[in-house]
Design a protein around this motif. Structure first.
Motif, PDB file in Angstrom:
ATOM      1  N   ALA A  69       0.851  -1.196   0.000  1.00 35.58           N
ATOM      2  CA  ALA A  69       0.000   0.000   0.000  1.00 35.58           C
ATOM      3  C   ALA A  69       0.886   1.245   0.000  1.00 35.58           C
ATOM      4  N   PRO A  70       1.481   1.569  -1.151  1.00 40.34           N
ATOM      5  CA  PRO A  70       2.446   2.673  -1.173  1.00 40.34           C
ATOM      6  C   PRO A  70       1.858   4.031  -0.820  1.00 40.34           C
ATOM      7  N   HIS A  71       0.570   4.165  -0.853  1.00 41.11           N
ATOM      8  CA  HIS A  71      -0.044   5.465  -0.563  1.00 41.11           C
ATOM      9  C   HIS A  71      -0.643   5.498   0.840  1.00 41.11           C
ATOM     10  N   ILE A  72      -0.131   4.650   1.714  1.00 35.57           N
ATOM     11  CA  ILE A  72      -0.716   4.561   3.041  1.00 35.57           C
ATOM     12  C   ILE A  72      -0.612   5.891   3.796  1.00 35.57           C
ATOM     13  N   HIS A 117      -3.346  10.729   5.969  1.00 34.78           N
ATOM     14  CA  HIS A 117      -3.609  12.181   5.955  1.00 34.78           C
ATOM     15  C   HIS A 117      -5.054  12.456   5.556  1.00 34.78           C
ATOM     16  N   ARG A 118      -5.570  11.733   4.580  1.00 32.46           N
ATOM     17  CA  ARG A 118      -6.954  11.926   4.130  1.00 32.46           C
ATOM     18  C   ARG A 118      -7.929  11.613   5.259  1.00 32.46           C
ATOM     19  N   ILE A 119      -7.698  10.493   5.932  1.00 33.98           N
ATOM     20  CA  ILE A 119      -8.583  10.087   7.023  1.00 33.98           C
ATOM     21  C   ILE A 119      -8.531  11.115   8.150  1.00 33.98           C
ATOM     22  N   ALA A 120      -7.323  11.577   8.493  1.00 32.13           N
ATOM     23  CA  ALA A 120      -7.191  12.578   9.551  1.00 32.13           C
ATOM     24  C   ALA A 120      -7.901  13.869   9.171  1.00 32.13           C
ATOM     25  N   ALA A 121      -7.787  14.263   7.910  1.00 33.31           N
ATOM     26  CA  ALA A 121      -8.455  15.487   7.454  1.00 33.31           C
ATOM     27  C   ALA A 121      -9.971  15.338   7.531  1.00 33.31           C
TER      28      ALA A 121
END
Length: 62
Positions: A42-45, A50-54
């Motif tokens: 999952a290279p974009h983990i 960051h997306r989830i935190a945002a």
């Protein structure tokens, strides 16, 4: 000037340490034992984290 620029760049050893430190930080923060293989698959983990935190921040502070 070349020496100054070279001093600012991380060494190969420092670059190699960073993924391990990042993985350990993510594991301790989210509390889920993610394997190195899962990180590699999952290279974009980090982007997803960051997306989830945002998203959570937007829900908390509309």
């Amino acid at each position: 000037m070349v020496e100054a620029l070279a001093a600012e760049r991380p060494t190969a050893a420092q670059r190699a340490e960073r993924p391990a430190a990042d993985r350990e930080t993510v594991r301790s923060v989210i509390g889920v034992p993610i394997t190195d293989e899962e990180f590699d698959d999952a290279p974009h983990i980090l982007g997803n984290i960051h997306r989830i935190a945002a998203e959570k921040a937007r829900k908390t502070h509309p």
